[in-house]
Design a protein around this motif. Structure first.
Motif: not given
Length: 50
Positions: A25-38, A47-50, A43-44
């Protein structure tokens, strides 16, 4: 940063990891996309989309 990437990056099954969830959640809040954060956390993407 008190989050550490776990040494064993194999799938964790039904176990939920709150530190990984918070870091995602912190990485996504920083503007990193779901795929890159995962990818960073180990993690898969689904899993990040859930």
């Amino acid at each position: 940063m008190d989050f550490e990437i776990r040494k064993d990056r194999r799938p964790q099954g039904l176990r939920r990891s709150d530190p990984e969830r918070e870091e995602h959640l912190r990485l996504v809040d920083l503007g990193i996309g779901n795929t890159e954060a995962c990818r960073i956390i180990g993690i898969n993407r689904r899993t990040g989309k859930r």
